[in-house]
Design a protein around this motif. Structure first.
Motif, PDB file in Angstrom:
ATOM      1  N   VAL A 245     -34.363   3.124  27.204  1.00 48.25           N
ATOM      2  CA  VAL A 245     -34.683   1.476  27.641  1.00 48.25           C
ATOM      3  C   VAL A 245     -36.378   1.502  28.251  1.00 48.25           C
ATOM      4  O   VAL A 245     -36.462   2.818  28.313  1.00 48.25           O
ATOM      5  CB  VAL A 245     -34.178   1.306  29.149  1.00 48.25           C
ATOM      6  CG1 VAL A 245     -32.644   1.542  28.493  1.00 48.25           C
ATOM      7  CG2 VAL A 245     -34.241   2.828  29.997  1.00 48.25           C
ATOM      8  N   LYS A 246     -36.790   0.738  28.926  1.00 45.25           N
ATOM      9  CA  LYS A 246     -38.155   0.432  29.144  1.00 45.25           C
ATOM     10  C   LYS A 246     -37.749   0.881  30.342  1.00 45.25           C
ATOM     11  O   LYS A 246     -36.771   0.780  30.777  1.00 45.25           O
ATOM     12  CB  LYS A 246     -38.454  -1.034  29.435  1.00 45.25           C
ATOM     13  CG  LYS A 246     -38.544  -1.511  27.639  1.00 45.25           C
ATOM     14  CD  LYS A 246     -39.184  -2.227  27.955  1.00 45.25           C
ATOM     15  CE  LYS A 246     -39.263  -3.329  26.384  1.00 45.25           C
ATOM     16  NZ  LYS A 246     -39.994  -4.665  26.757  1.00 45.25           N
ATOM     17  N   TRP A 247     -38.339   2.217  30.759  1.00 43.33           N
ATOM     18  CA  TRP A 247     -39.183   2.985  31.918  1.00 43.33           C
ATOM     19  C   TRP A 247     -38.719   2.194  32.994  1.00 43.33           C
ATOM     20  O   TRP A 247     -38.265   1.946  34.937  1.00 43.33           O
ATOM     21  CB  TRP A 247     -40.327   3.796  32.213  1.00 43.33           C
ATOM     22  CG  TRP A 247     -40.111   4.135  33.041  1.00 43.33           C
ATOM     23  CD1 TRP A 247     -41.662   5.184  33.900  1.00 43.33           C
ATOM     24  CD2 TRP A 247     -39.148   5.213  34.404  1.00 43.33           C
ATOM     25  NE1 TRP A 247     -41.380   5.914  34.728  1.00 43.33           N
ATOM     26  CE2 TRP A 247     -39.584   5.739  34.900  1.00 43.33           C
ATOM     27  CE3 TRP A 247     -37.867   4.694  34.082  1.00 43.33           C
ATOM     28  CZ2 TRP A 247     -39.149   6.654  36.443  1.00 43.33           C
ATOM     29  CZ3 TRP A 247     -37.103   5.508  35.514  1.00 43.33           C
ATOM     30  CH2 TRP A 247     -37.550   6.183  36.828  1.00 43.33           C
ATOM     31  N   ASP A 248     -39.561   0.946  33.368  1.00 47.83           N
ATOM     32  CA  ASP A 248     -40.130  -0.006  33.831  1.00 47.83           C
ATOM     33  C   ASP A 248     -39.065  -0.932  34.969  1.00 47.83           C
ATOM     34  O   ASP A 248     -38.142  -1.375  35.374  1.00 47.83           O
ATOM     35  CB  ASP A 248     -41.336  -0.415  34.264  1.00 47.83           C
ATOM     36  CG  ASP A 248     -41.510  -1.705  33.052  1.00 47.83           C
ATOM     37  OD1 ASP A 248     -41.008  -1.599  32.350  1.00 47.83           O
ATOM     38  OD2 ASP A 248     -42.676  -2.735  33.045  1.00 47.83           O
ATOM     39  N   THR A 249     -38.138  -1.629  33.343  1.00 51.96           N
ATOM     40  CA  THR A 249     -37.261  -2.441  33.654  1.00 51.96           C
ATOM     41  C   THR A 249     -35.887  -2.110  33.468  1.00 51.96           C
ATOM     42  O   THR A 249     -34.736  -2.904  33.470  1.00 51.96           O
ATOM     43  CB  THR A 249     -37.939  -3.698  32.519  1.00 51.96           C
ATOM     44  OG1 THR A 249     -37.720  -3.441  31.511  1.00 51.96           O
ATOM     45  CG2 THR A 249     -39.051  -4.386  32.819  1.00 51.96           C
ATOM     46  N   ILE A 250     -35.881  -1.507  32.557  1.00 51.89           N
ATOM     47  CA  ILE A 250     -34.710  -0.301  32.258  1.00 51.89           C
ATOM     48  C   ILE A 250     -33.508  -1.517  31.102  1.00 51.89           C
ATOM     49  O   ILE A 250     -32.830  -1.907  30.999  1.00 51.89           O
ATOM     50  CB  ILE A 250     -33.355  -0.482  33.676  1.00 51.89           C
ATOM     51  CG1 ILE A 250     -33.957   0.267  34.528  1.00 51.89           C
ATOM     52  CG2 ILE A 250     -32.473   0.315  33.424  1.00 51.89           C
ATOM     53  CD1 ILE A 250     -34.634   1.708  34.535  1.00 51.89           C
ATOM     54  N   GLU A 251     -34.342  -2.365  30.499  1.00 47.78           N
ATOM     55  CA  GLU A 251     -33.450  -2.746  29.636  1.00 47.78           C
ATOM     56  C   GLU A 251     -33.846  -2.022  27.604  1.00 47.78           C
ATOM     57  O   GLU A 251     -34.645  -1.138  27.978  1.00 47.78           O
ATOM     58  CB  GLU A 251     -34.580  -4.145  29.350  1.00 47.78           C
ATOM     59  CG  GLU A 251     -35.530  -4.974  30.454  1.00 47.78           C
ATOM     60  CD  GLU A 251     -36.307  -6.199  29.267  1.00 47.78           C
ATOM     61  OE1 GLU A 251     -35.805  -7.029  29.688  1.00 47.78           O
ATOM     62  OE2 GLU A 251     -37.735  -5.715  29.628  1.00 47.78           O
ATOM     63  N   ILE A 252     -32.378  -2.371  27.537  1.00 48.18           N
ATOM     64  CA  ILE A 252     -32.152  -1.573  26.190  1.00 48.18           C
ATOM     65  C   ILE A 252     -33.886  -2.040  25.196  1.00 48.18           C
ATOM     66  O   ILE A 252     -34.475  -3.309  24.917  1.00 48.18           O
ATOM     67  CB  ILE A 252     -31.127  -2.118  25.285  1.00 48.18           C
ATOM     68  CG1 ILE A 252     -29.977  -1.296  26.629  1.00 48.18           C
ATOM     69  CG2 ILE A 252     -31.010  -1.269  24.078  1.00 48.18           C
ATOM     70  CD1 ILE A 252     -29.534   0.057  26.672  1.00 48.18           C
ATOM     71  N   HIS A 253     -34.214  -0.113  24.671  1.00 47.65           N
ATOM     72  CA  HIS A 253     -35.319  -0.468  23.520  1.00 47.65           C
ATOM     73  C   HIS A 253     -35.334   0.346  23.355  1.00 47.65           C
ATOM     74  O   HIS A 253     -35.452   1.732  23.365  1.00 47.65           O
ATOM     75  CB  HIS A 253     -36.184  -0.437  24.499  1.00 47.65           C
ATOM     76  CG  HIS A 253     -37.671  -0.939  24.225  1.00 47.65           C
ATOM     77  ND1 HIS A 253     -38.574  -2.340  23.320  1.00 47.65           N
ATOM     78  CD2 HIS A 253     -38.700  -0.353  23.505  1.00 47.65           C
ATOM     79  CE1 HIS A 253     -39.218  -2.451  22.497  1.00 47.65           C
ATOM     80  NE2 HIS A 253     -39.621  -0.648  23.025  1.00 47.65           N
ATOM     81  N   HIS A 254     -35.224   0.329  21.854  1.00 44.41           N
ATOM     82  CA  HIS A 254     -34.765   1.744  20.722  1.00 44.41           C
ATOM     83  C   HIS A 254     -36.050   1.876  20.055  1.00 44.41           C
ATOM     84  O   HIS A 254     -36.089   2.099  19.224  1.00 44.41           O
ATOM     85  CB  HIS A 254     -33.251   1.116  19.607  1.00 44.41           C
ATOM     86  CG  HIS A 254     -31.971   2.003  21.457  1.00 44.41           C
ATOM     87  ND1 HIS A 254     -31.035   1.497  20.158  1.00 44.41           N
ATOM     88  CD2 HIS A 254     -32.257   1.973  21.886  1.00 44.41           C
ATOM     89  CE1 HIS A 254     -30.256   1.112  20.984  1.00 44.41           C
ATOM     90  NE2 HIS A 254     -31.170   2.086  22.117  1.00 44.41           N
ATOM     91  N   ARG A 255     -37.411   1.889  20.301  1.00 44.15           N
ATOM     92  CA  ARG A 255     -38.350   1.954  19.954  1.00 44.15           C
ATOM     93  C   ARG A 255     -39.642   2.879  21.100  1.00 44.15           C
ATOM     94  O   ARG A 255     -39.444   2.311  22.064  1.00 44.15           O
ATOM     95  CB  ARG A 255     -39.066   1.003  19.409  1.00 44.15           C
ATOM     96  CG  ARG A 255     -40.708   0.838  18.502  1.00 44.15           C
ATOM     97  CD  ARG A 255     -39.985   1.082  16.974  1.00 44.15           C
ATOM     98  NE  ARG A 255     -41.281   1.712  15.950  1.00 44.15           N
ATOM     99  CZ  ARG A 255     -41.282   2.147  15.090  1.00 44.15           C
ATOM    100  NH1 ARG A 255     -40.410   3.125  14.925  1.00 44.15           N
ATOM    101  NH2 ARG A 255     -42.138   2.657  14.370  1.00 44.15           N
ATOM    102  N   VAL A 256     -39.592   3.849  20.338  1.00 41.39           N
ATOM    103  CA  VAL A 256     -41.244   4.772  21.273  1.00 41.39           C
ATOM    104  C   VAL A 256     -42.782   4.267  21.045  1.00 41.39           C
ATOM    105  O   VAL A 256     -43.294   4.440  20.775  1.00 41.39           O
ATOM    106  CB  VAL A 256     -40.511   6.259  21.180  1.00 41.39           C
ATOM    107  CG1 VAL A 256     -41.521   7.084  22.030  1.00 41.39           C
ATOM    108  CG2 VAL A 256     -39.632   7.028  21.070  1.00 41.39           C
ATOM    109  N   ASP A 257     -42.453   3.021  21.936  1.00 41.76           N
ATOM    110  CA  ASP A 257     -43.997   2.633  21.723  1.00 41.76           C
ATOM    111  C   ASP A 257     -44.170   2.025  23.346  1.00 41.76           C
ATOM    112  O   ASP A 257     -45.423   1.398  23.421  1.00 41.76           O
ATOM    113  CB  ASP A 257     -44.160   1.439  21.015  1.00 41.76           C
ATOM    114  CG  ASP A 257     -42.686   0.203  21.426  1.00 41.76           C
ATOM    115  OD1 ASP A 257     -42.025   0.125  22.519  1.00 41.76           O
ATOM    116  OD2 ASP A 257     -42.509  -0.583  20.689  1.00 41.76           O
TER     117      ASP A 257
END
Length: 280
Positions: A245-257
């Motif tokens: 997940v994105k660290w600040d929003t805890i949204e699922i995010h499957h790209r390390v960017d």
């Protein structure tokens, strides 16, 4: 070091400290303290004149089938650890002290609580935010300290503080591990010897996932698939979630960017354990 069991007693002591111009740090805990908690307290002691440690197994963050009654408790051992770490005061209230009869006011957050532990434990963060809000009102700390092992909790508390304009600095502190890699947790005491060995699959998966990201892997699905493969090889393990997940929003995010959190929750037998790594 003193132990206070009442809200009035803690407020009076903190007021006295602040009249002297002293800064106050708070370490919220549910007790049964270990080296991970001790590291939080020691950091707080370095950065504040006085440190309050709350020891309270908060009933509002447990679901009806969870381990509220069996959660380990040992206030005497907690007192010894707090003294060794340099805390000035333990706040150890009864549930009736924290929650008046017919208590009806809660702090809810959304978005940042939708995934990970918030998804599988739907009332958990309402209870966490409510009790932490109460502790902030009682101890009025300048800084409060939370471990990164409970990474979603840290993100949720930071969001609550930002959204409600709370006058407290939130300090995140690194995960403390056993020598064999298992993240320290009060719930580790639930594990049988066989389960304790099996639980090492969490830190093995975390280590591999972190190495993949640090070596340049950008595809989150590949990282998660390899971590799931490692965990699934352990017969005593049952995955609750393995997510990026994105660290600040805890949204699922499957790209390390950008800043990401890779978090896992795994049942070893009946015991649910969590672990993670953060890539800034």
């Amino acid at each position: 070091m003193q132990i206070e069991k009442t809200v009035v007693g803690v407020k009076a002591q903190v007021r006295a400290w602040k009249k002297e111009g002293l800064s106050v740090g708070l370490v919220p805990t549910m007790g049964y303290l270990h080296e991970g908690h001790k590291s939080l307290i020691e950091r707080a002691v370095k950065e504040n004149d006085k440190v309050v440690v709350s020891v309270f197994v908060n009933p509002t963050q447990f679901g009806p089938t969870e381990d509220l009654e069996s959660y380990p408790r040992d206030l005497n051992a907690d007192r010894i650890l707090c003294e060794e770490a340099g805390a000035a005061l333990i706040f150890a209230p009864e549930a009736s002290e924290m929650y008046a009869e017919n208590f009806t006011t809660y702090v809810n957050t959304s978005g940042v609580t939708a995934e990970l532990c918030g998804k599988s434990r739907p009332i958990h963060f309402r209870g966490v935010c409510t009790v932490v809000n109460k502790l902030f009102n009682i101890a009025t700390p300048d800084r409060a300290y939370f471990g990164e092992k409970d990474a979603q909790q840290l993100a949720v508390i930071r969001r609550m503080v930002r959204d409600l304009n709370m006058n407290v600095e939130i300090v995140g502190c690194p995960i403390i591990r056993e020598t064999d890699g298992l993240a320290k947790s009060s719930r580790n005491t639930y594990l049988s010897p066989e389960e304790r060995q099996a639980a090492l699959v969490l830190s093995r998966a975390i280590k591999v996932g972190k190495a993949m990201v640090q070596s340049g892997e950008k595809d989150g699905e590949k990282v998660l698939d390899e971590m799931k493969r490692i965990i699934s090889q352990e017969p005593l393990a049952r995955i609750d979630y393995v997510e990026m997940v994105k660290w600040d929003t805890i949204e699922i995010h499957h790209r390390v960017d950008g800043p990401i959190l890779v978090a896992i929750a795994v049942f070893i037998g009946k015991t649910r354990l969590i672990d993670n790594f953060i890539q800034e």
